[in-house]
Design a protein around this motif. Structure first.
Motif: not given
Length: 398
Positions: A111-115
């Motif tokens: 999720q952090a990668g997309y954000t």
């Protein structure tokens, strides 16, 4: 909005990923409620479910924004979607508390990668005057994901919660294929003589952390997201405990309304800010935060059910308008070369809020009431608005 064919493709892909990512975030509240009733987990244990998710967010985000600025976003997003696909699928195969917590921790990495990648994608592929509107619609996927979580997601969870995460893994696989085929890092063209004769200025790892405005916005986002995460994560259980709502259909209807309003608020925020509050964003955010705080108190204290729901929906609308406005400010005051790093700092603030949020709510919650917890959330919303007022725009800095 007038986009080229290429811009529409990029816009569509970013929104699609956002829908699945936010479906994931919203569905976990229904999953937690199901786990409490199915396995007998406590509120504190389910609070950890959210906290470990945001801990992994921070671990990726600390270097993430700088890596995106330095090396581009495509590889970062491809890796994040691969992680989300694999670990969402595995999450649907476990039932023990430690395994659930561990896999939720790993999902947070993806999720952090997309954000971290999304702001750079927007900044690199759209004109400056389009960024705020694009950003607001991308944020609106939180509401769309919530609507899907409250309808499709909840229905699947009620049948078998494991199946919901198989569905989620399939969605991430679809998004991954589209990113690999269509998404490309933008190569900066050296159109100016200065750019042709001099090497590009390198982005320092701590450049964004040295920017006082970025830090103040991170504080504002921290407290705002703390409230937002608490609302999304705990509302299903709050309705059970404080309002004695046990009917799944009724709960689904209320939550769908909540997410529909969230979608509308975020989708229109870019246009509202641009047309009516350009240059006045900080005061706009402050007063919205005050209204949100008042409505949160009315919601949890109202003796009449209809008044409580009305207050909840108003707080939802004003909270999301304020949050969207917060995320539009960096495009105006932060140098483009560190936009990814700046959003990483804001994201860390948001994630810290996400970590604190469930623990804060569970700490003040009683067996038969969330009243004290929501009073604390109202105070947090006021702090968010106050922090925004301290931000100085470039022309104000001497």
């Amino acid at each position: 909005m007038k986009f080229t064919k290429k811009e529409w493709i990029v816009f569509g892909i970013v929104c699609l990923i956002g829908i699945f990512a936010n479906l994931d975030k919203s569905m976990i509240g229904f999953t937690a409620d199901k786990l409490i009733s199915t396995y007998g987990f406590t509120k504190a244990e389910m609070g950890n479910l959210s906290s470990v998710f945001y801990v992994s967010f921070i671990l990726v985000t600390i270097p993430g924004g700088w890596l995106v600025d330095r090396f581009g976003y495509k590889k970062f997003v491809v890796v994040s979607l691969s992680i989300l696909m694999v670990f969402s699928f595995l999450f649907g195969n476990v039932s023990g508390l430690l395994a659930i917590l561990f896999l939720r921790f790993l999902v947070g990495f993806g999720q952090a990668g997309y954000t971290n990648g999304a702001p750079k994608i927007i900044s690199d592929n759209f004109a400056p005057e389009q960024c705020a509107k694009v950003q607001s619609i991308v944020i609106a996927t939180a509401g769309i994901g919530g609507i899907l979580a409250s309808t499709v997601g909840q229905s699947i969870i009620n049948v078998n919660w494991h199946y919901a995460y198989y569905m989620l893994a399939a969605g991430y696989l679809l998004a991954l294929v589209l990113v690999i085929i269509f998404l490309k890092d933008k190569k900066v063209a050296n159109t100016e003589v200065k750019e042709k004769t001099q090497p590009a200025e390198k982005v320092g790892f701590f450049d964004a952390w040295k920017n006082k405005n970025t830090l103040l916005l991170a504080v504002a986002v921290l407290f705002s997201n703390l409230v937002g995460v608490a609302m999304m994560f705990w509302l299903p259980n709050v309705f059970h405990v404080n309002f004695d709502i046990e009917n799944p259909a009724m709960l689904s209807t209320i939550m769908v309304g909540f997410y529909v309003i969230m979608t509308i608020a975020t989708a229109i925020s870019g246009s509202v800010i641009t047309k009516y509050f350009k240059g006045k964003e900080q005061k706009f955010i402050f007063w919205l935060s005050i209204i949100t705080a008042i409505c949160i108190v009315v919601f949890i204290a109202a003796p009449v059910y209809q008044v409580a729901i009305a207050a909840l929906y108003v707080s939802d609308f004003t909270m999301m308008l304020a949050f969207s406005a917060l995320l539009s400010i960096p495009y105006q005051i932060v140098p483009r070369k560190i936009i990814g790093s700046a959003f990483a700092v804001l994201n860390i603030g948001a994630f810290v809020g996400g970590i604190i949020s469930p623990q804060l709510v569970s700490a003040f919650a009683k067996e038969d009431s969330y009243f004290s917890s929501f009073i604390v959330l109202a105070v947090c919303m006021i702090i968010s608005g106050a922090a925004t007022l301290l931000v100085k725009k470039p022309e104000e800095i001497k």
